[in-house]
Design a protein around this motif. Structure first.
Motif, PDB file in Angstrom:
ATOM      1  N   GLN A  87       0.825  -1.206   0.000  1.00 22.17           N
ATOM      2  CA  GLN A  87       0.000   0.000   0.000  1.00 22.17           C
ATOM      3  C   GLN A  87       0.860   1.258   0.000  1.00 22.17           C
ATOM      4  OE1 GLN A  87      -3.051   0.041  -0.584  1.00 22.17           O
ATOM      5  NE2 GLN A  87      -3.864  -1.961   0.020  1.00 22.17           N
ATOM      6  N   PRO A  88       0.352   2.338  -0.588  1.00 25.63           N
ATOM      7  CA  PRO A  88       1.050   3.621  -0.504  1.00 25.63           C
ATOM      8  C   PRO A  88       1.152   4.102   0.932  1.00 25.63           C
ATOM      9  CG  PRO A  88      -0.718   3.680  -2.154  1.00 25.63           C
ATOM     10  CD  PRO A  88      -0.890   2.421  -1.380  1.00 25.63           C
ATOM     11  N   ALA A  89       2.054   5.048   1.172  1.00 16.96           N
ATOM     12  CA  ALA A  89       2.305   5.524   2.528  1.00 16.96           C
ATOM     13  C   ALA A  89       1.229   6.465   3.034  1.00 16.96           C
ATOM     14  CB  ALA A  89       3.667   6.224   2.583  1.00 16.96           C
ATOM     15  N   HIS A  90       0.417   7.037   2.137  1.00 15.67           N
ATOM     16  CA  HIS A  90      -0.508   8.083   2.572  1.00 15.67           C
ATOM     17  C   HIS A  90      -1.786   7.545   3.197  1.00 15.67           C
ATOM     18  CE1 HIS A  90      -2.617   7.057  -1.078  1.00 15.67           C
ATOM     19  NE2 HIS A  90      -1.696   7.578  -1.858  1.00 15.67           N
ATOM     20  N   GLY A  91      -2.137   6.289   2.961  1.00  9.20           N
ATOM     21  CA  GLY A  91      -3.319   5.714   3.581  1.00  9.20           C
ATOM     22  C   GLY A  91      -4.623   6.091   2.915  1.00  9.20           C
ATOM     23  N   GLU A 126      -6.494   4.661 -13.369  1.00  7.20           N
ATOM     24  CA  GLU A 126      -5.597   5.742 -12.979  1.00  7.20           C
ATOM     25  C   GLU A 126      -4.350   5.199 -12.289  1.00  7.20           C
ATOM     26  OE1 GLU A 126      -7.713   9.359 -11.269  1.00  7.20           O
ATOM     27  OE2 GLU A 126      -8.984   7.706 -10.620  1.00  7.20           O
ATOM     28  N   ILE A 127      -3.355   6.071 -12.153  1.00  2.85           N
ATOM     29  CA  ILE A 127      -2.178   5.737 -11.356  1.00  2.85           C
ATOM     30  C   ILE A 127      -2.553   5.799  -9.883  1.00  2.85           C
ATOM     31  CG2 ILE A 127       0.147   6.461 -10.737  1.00  2.85           C
ATOM     32  CD1 ILE A 127       0.370   7.631 -13.582  1.00  2.85           C
ATOM     33  N   LEU A 128      -2.214   4.760  -9.157  1.00  2.00           N
ATOM     34  CA  LEU A 128      -2.435   4.724  -7.715  1.00  2.00           C
ATOM     35  C   LEU A 128      -1.161   4.993  -6.931  1.00  2.00           C
ATOM     36  CD1 LEU A 128      -4.767   1.624  -7.280  1.00  2.00           C
ATOM     37  CD2 LEU A 128      -5.407   4.025  -7.105  1.00  2.00           C
ATOM     38  N   ALA A 129      -0.011   4.627  -7.475  1.00  2.00           N
ATOM     39  CA  ALA A 129       1.233   4.793  -6.733  1.00  2.00           C
ATOM     40  C   ALA A 129       2.400   4.774  -7.703  1.00  2.00           C
ATOM     41  CB  ALA A 129       1.397   3.682  -5.694  1.00  2.00           C
ATOM     42  N   ILE A 130       3.427   5.565  -7.386  1.00  2.00           N
ATOM     43  CA  ILE A 130       4.744   5.417  -8.007  1.00  2.00           C
ATOM     44  C   ILE A 130       5.723   5.272  -6.862  1.00  2.00           C
ATOM     45  CG2 ILE A 130       4.875   7.942  -8.304  1.00  2.00           C
ATOM     46  CD1 ILE A 130       6.920   7.354 -10.573  1.00  2.00           C
ATOM     47  N   ASP A 131       6.407   4.148  -6.814  1.00  2.00           N
ATOM     48  CA  ASP A 131       7.182   3.774  -5.635  1.00  2.00           C
ATOM     49  C   ASP A 131       8.599   3.393  -6.027  1.00  2.00           C
ATOM     50  OD1 ASP A 131       7.670   3.209  -2.963  1.00  2.00           O
ATOM     51  OD2 ASP A 131       5.861   1.996  -2.731  1.00  2.00           O
ATOM     52  N   GLY A 137      13.003  -6.455  -4.925  1.00  2.00           N
ATOM     53  CA  GLY A 137      12.258  -6.305  -6.167  1.00  2.00           C
ATOM     54  C   GLY A 137      10.833  -5.818  -5.989  1.00  2.00           C
ATOM     55  N   ARG A 138      10.421  -5.562  -4.755  1.00  2.00           N
ATOM     56  CA  ARG A 138       9.060  -5.133  -4.463  1.00  2.00           C
ATOM     57  C   ARG A 138       9.021  -3.626  -4.161  1.00  2.00           C
ATOM     58  NH1 ARG A 138       5.537  -9.211  -2.487  1.00  2.00           N
ATOM     59  NH2 ARG A 138       4.676  -7.734  -0.977  1.00  2.00           N
ATOM     60  N   PRO A 139       7.855  -3.012  -4.331  1.00  2.00           N
ATOM     61  CA  PRO A 139       7.735  -1.610  -3.916  1.00  2.00           C
ATOM     62  C   PRO A 139       8.019  -1.486  -2.427  1.00  2.00           C
ATOM     63  CG  PRO A 139       5.803  -2.322  -5.180  1.00  2.00           C
ATOM     64  CD  PRO A 139       6.599  -3.552  -4.884  1.00  2.00           C
ATOM     65  N   ARG A 140       8.582  -0.322  -2.044  1.00  2.00           N
ATOM     66  CA  ARG A 140       8.967  -0.131  -0.646  1.00  2.00           C
ATOM     67  C   ARG A 140       7.842   0.469   0.209  1.00  2.00           C
ATOM     68  NH1 ARG A 140      14.034   3.258   0.191  1.00  2.00           N
ATOM     69  NH2 ARG A 140      13.673   2.482   2.336  1.00  2.00           N
ATOM     70  N   PRO A 276      11.151  10.838   1.621  1.00  2.00           N
ATOM     71  CA  PRO A 276      12.031   9.779   1.104  1.00  2.00           C
ATOM     72  C   PRO A 276      11.857   9.498  -0.381  1.00  2.00           C
ATOM     73  CG  PRO A 276      10.976   9.104   3.156  1.00  2.00           C
ATOM     74  CD  PRO A 276      10.308  10.364   2.724  1.00  2.00           C
ATOM     75  N   TRP A 277      10.623   9.688  -0.908  1.00  2.00           N
ATOM     76  CA  TRP A 277      10.353   9.323  -2.293  1.00  2.00           C
ATOM     77  C   TRP A 277       9.386  10.332  -2.893  1.00  2.00           C
ATOM     78  CZ3 TRP A 277      12.829   6.714  -5.706  1.00  2.00           C
ATOM     79  CH2 TRP A 277      12.217   6.294  -6.885  1.00  2.00           C
ATOM     80  N   ASN A 278       9.640  10.730  -4.132  1.00  2.00           N
ATOM     81  CA  ASN A 278       8.950  11.869  -4.728  1.00  2.00           C
ATOM     82  C   ASN A 278       8.763  11.623  -6.215  1.00  2.00           C
ATOM     83  OD1 ASN A 278       9.667  13.532  -2.153  1.00  2.00           O
ATOM     84  ND2 ASN A 278      11.626  12.797  -2.929  1.00  2.00           N
TER      85      ASN A 278
END
Length: 875
Positions: A87-91, A126-131, A137-140, A276-278
């Motif tokens: 899941q993305p960090a924003h919740g 739509e785009i849900l996340a860019i990680d 090898g997995r999204p962080r 950390p990620w942008n």
């Protein structure tokens, strides 16, 4: 490229009440299999007919997408089990089984499957996340990408298919394609739709393309124009290419032209920085984003548009999405790598204070020799930082609020190591305790320098406090230490409207720490009473950047016992946050929603429980409904919520009484299709006093009371940014018969509120008692001459002034508040006789207290007042 002139201006006002070259090659994105061709047989077109649809691909894609890093590939596939979901960090917008992901060794981009979507666009695809991709090898799980409206006019693709065109197993680009008709975005397809009159009747496609080893996602837009005329997305001086960002609640906007300053003019790209990620959003081939509107957390940019040729499929290189970090500096380096430019030189070191001790959380700003903003990094726990500078050198400026902002150090393009020393500072330590028990107290601490510090440049992206404050700290443990420039400072320590405050002048020398022992007395007797703010926003609303824990800490520090989350189109609960912060002895949190229409008002639904399995975490659907239908759907909820008309008056789409054209002479809405009285309460006081609303929401409330309706008034902050809008001003105070937040439940708060036995405090606590202990919310009968005792309290720094007695909407008497008692705080008791009008079916009285001055030094500029809900007389 000129925009839609007046349309853009009107759109900004409306939202404020809430928010490449083209080619005809028939190909999709770069690389990959030939299956990226344009219109194809799946659309069922006859030979020689104009294309009307796009080829779709594999419904599942690669079975091992997270093996892409090890294989040196980019892969695309469907997420088929929960173990694969990060899941993305924003919740907020969640990734679910069935969504798609593109992964290589650098970035992972999640694309939503078709179907009803979280957020505002609602279509899926739509785009849900860019990680960032981790070593495994997995999204962080670092993504704070929220939502972007990538539309033509107000239309986006309503997907009929999301599929994998190339899974990347051939070593080429991985491609996910979204296809479907261009459809108006629902929340814009109401009153706002007239501002964007053009519609494009066509099927379209998004191709999301990820190359192996790339830090860039490419997005191509295809249009299958079935007609015999071109579709010009940029018709003369008007462009319909829209890039609308709901990102500012979790990220800061930055651009290479203006740094962190507000967007204006043209930008090579827009960056969104969250730590950390942008990511950066840019148009290909050197095209520019044009800033149009930034209002209430929504940024509206336009692109130059393109032409979809007649009877053909046209593909447009539309967007590039680049991920990088940490902070702005890491993103800028990623952009240079994508553009195959030479990397800037890294400068590493530590940020230290004058004693040489490391300083964590300090910013390092990089400026060019001419003063242009270049980059920004932040020091770690050990004070270490890394920032990159161009070959021509730069000036590095260390910066941490509380330390004077110095000139910094000049470095050349060959400098590799440099410790940056902050300017000399001292410290102020505040220890706050209860005068009675000696226990630690949660408090608000404000530091006001005698010599105001120069403003921080907007390009730095670090906002100064307002009203001359250097610090506004919510010290919920009762102990905090703050850095300050050497010199004289005023330190104000407070705990809301029921406590005395500490107001101390101290002189701090460089390198020294001055300690203030703030012993606060509770001078207002509020036994059995606790107060609520039913309208608090956090960064789960699109127009608030405040983290949830900040909002909770601010509420508790300001003595609010019942903070209620009220997000736009999302539902969260403050109580788990209160418990995690160890503050359950001080406050009870509740979930609710601000039901936010873009046509006929905003509404509080209290309580409303979060539902993780529902769209927008359980927020109520309103699109396609009129108020009578929507109000009825709220009434049918299992929580049996109190339904509040938020900020009801004054114009705009956020004001229901204005939208429904409330007639004060009849107490009915002239827009009969919008009018319903199926609600409970009115937010008469929204971050404002009685006098500020006398001719607006107060007059509307009184008109409805005179029409025979019973609606209770509430007072709430509608706080979006605690920097400028404090939680708990005003607040709604209710009698529970005890003072223990741990005994409260959402049902007891709801039922007490629904009974009307409440007053509104803008600094003063009012109690009104009639015969037999009756009070606000009661109905009296018998003699029409009724005696009331009005008791008003405030700490010594909040003074009462005048009591106004209002019967049936008319002021019948004003009298000075009469001091009573000899305690530390201010206490007033007035005996009032009210003559009710027996010729009316029902008569009523409202008591209003106008205080002296404002709430300085705690909340400068906010007026002191109190209001009691009506007491009725019906014989």
């Amino acid at each position: 490229m000129r925009l839609r002139g007046v349309h853009i201006a009107v759109l900004g006002a409306c939202l404020g009440s809430i928010y490449a070259c083209s080619d005809d090659d028939g190909g999709g994105g770069g690389g990959g299999s030939g299956a990226q061709g344009g219109a194809a047989g799946s659309g069922g077109t006859d030979a020689g007919a104009c294309p009307s649809d796009f080829e779709v691909g594999d419904p599942n894609g690669h079975a091992d997408v997270y093996g892409a890093k090890a294989a040196g590939q980019a892969r695309a596939g469907r997420l088929t089990n929960t173990a694969d979901i990060v899941q993305p960090a924003h919740g907020r917008q969640r990734v679910e089984v069935g969504d798609f992901i593109l992964v290589n060794d650098k970035i992972a981009v999640t694309i939503e499957d078709k179907g009803l979507s979280d957020g505002y666009a609602r279509f899926g695809g739509e785009i849900l996340a860019i990680d960032q991709v981790g070593e495994d090898g997995r999204p962080r799980g670092l993504s704070r990408y929220n939502e972007t409206l990538m539309s033509l006019s107000i239309q986006m693709i309503d997907p009929t298919s999301v599929s994998v065109i190339n899974d990347g197993s051939d070593g080429e680009a991985a491609v996910v394609r979204v296809t479907g008709p261009l459809t108006a975005i629902p929340f814009l397809n109401g009153a706002l739709s007239a501002l964007f009159p053009r519609r494009y009747e066509a099927n379209a496609a998004y191709d999301y393309i990820l190359e192996p080893g790339s830090e860039r996602l490419q997005i191509r837009v295809g249009i299958a124009n079935p007609g015999d005329s071109p579709m010009n997305i940029a018709d003369g001086a008007i462009t319909d290419e829209m890039h609308g960002f709901f990102q500012l609640n979790h990220s800061q906007f930055v651009s290479p032209e203006l740094g962190f300053g507000s967007a204006r003019g043209e930008h090579a790209w827009g960056g969104f920085i969250s730590g950390p990620w942008n990511f950066a959003w840019r148009l290909p081939h050197g095209k520019k984003l044009s800033a149009a509107v930034e209002i209430s957390g929504f940024q509206y940019f336009t692109g130059p548009g393109f032409v979809a040729e007649a009877c053909a499929v046209t593909w447009n290189d539309h967007v590039e999405l680049i991920g990088g970090g940490p902070d702005y500096d890491g993103l800028r380096e990623a952009i240079r790598r994508v553009d195959e430019e030479a990397a800037w030189a890294p400068v590493t070191g530590r940020v230290v204070d004058q004693s040489g001790a490391p300083v964590a959380g300090a910013w390092v700003h990089a400026q060019s020799p001419s003063g242009d903003y270049l980059s920004r990094a932040q020091s770690g726990a050990d004070g270490s930082y890394t920032v990159h500078v161009p070959s021509g050198g730069a000036r590095l400026i260390p910066h941490r609020p509380g330390y004077p902002l110095g000139a910094g150090e000049t470095v050349s393009g060959t400098t590799s190591d440099l410790d940056l020393r902050l300017e000399a500072a001292g410290k102020i330590r505040v220890i706050a305790t209860d005068a009675d028990s000696g226990a630690a107290l949660p408090v608000r601490v404000q530091v006001i320098p005698s010599a105001p510090a120069p403003a921080t440049p907007a390009a730095f992206g670090v906002l100064d406090e307002v009203n001359g404050r250097l610090h506004q700290e919510f010290a919920v443990t009762g102990d905090t230490t703050l850095a300050v420039p050497p010199g004289e400072h005023r330190v104000v320590v407070s705990r809301g409207f029921e406590w005395e405050l500490s107001d101390t002048q101290v002189t701090v020398a460089a390198g020294a720490t001055e300690t203030i022992n703030a012993v606060l007395e509770r001078s207002v007797d509020s036994t059995g009473i606790m107060c609520a703010d039913f309208h608090i926003h956090s960064h789960q609303s699109a127009d608030s950047p405040d983290p949830v824990d900040l909002k909770v800490r601010s509420a508790v520090a300001d003595g609010l016992e019942i903070p209620v989350s009220s997000e736009h189109e999302w539902v969260i609960d403050f109580q788990p946050v209160i418990e995690a912060l160890g503050l359950a002895d001080w406050a009870f949190g509740m979930p609710s929603e601000e039901l936010t229409t873009f046509t006929w008002g905003h509404f509080g639904v209290v309580p409303l429980l979060p539902r993780a399995d529902a769209v927008n975490n359980g927020a109520i659907e309103w699109i396609g409904l009129k108020p009578p239908e929507m109000f009825a759907s709220v009434r049918a909820l299992p929580e049996n919520p109190v339904f509040i008309i938020n900020h009801p008056s004054g114009g705009g789409f956020g004001a229901y009484f204005s939208a429904a054209r409330l007639d004060r002479t009849t107490g009915e809405g002239r827009a009969t299709d919008l009018w319903s009285t199926n609600f409970d309460a009115i937010e008469v006081f929204n971050d404002s006093s009685f006098d500020a609303n006398r001719t607006k929401s107060v007059a509307d409330w009184f008109a409805l009371l005179n029409a025979g309706h019973t609606f209770w008034a509430t007072g709430a902050s509608d706080s979006h940014k605690v920097r400028t809008s404090p939680v708990g001003y005003p607040r709604t105070c209710m009698s529970f018969g005890h003072d223990d937040p741990r005994q409260l439940t959402i049902n007891t708060v709801r039922d007490t509120m629904a009974g009307g036995a409440s007053t509104i405090s803008g600094g003063l606590l009012m109690q009104v008692e009639g015969p037999g202990g009756t009070g606000p919310g009661s109905t009296l009968s018998g003699s029409s001459e009724v005696d009331f005792t009005v008791t008003v309290q405030g700490p010594s720094w909040i003074s009462g002034g005048t009591l106004e007695i209002i019967v049936d909407g008319e002021t019948v008497e004003e009298q000075p508040l009469l001091p009573a008692g000899a305690g530390t705080g201010n206490r007033y008791v007035n005996l009032v006789t009210v003559s009710f009008d027996t010729s009316r079916p029902r008569s009523w009285v409202v008591m209003h207290v106008r205080g002296d001055g404002d709430l300085s030094p705690v909340h400068p500029g906010r007026e002191v007042f109190a209001v009691a809900n009506p007491i009725f007389f019906q014989d």
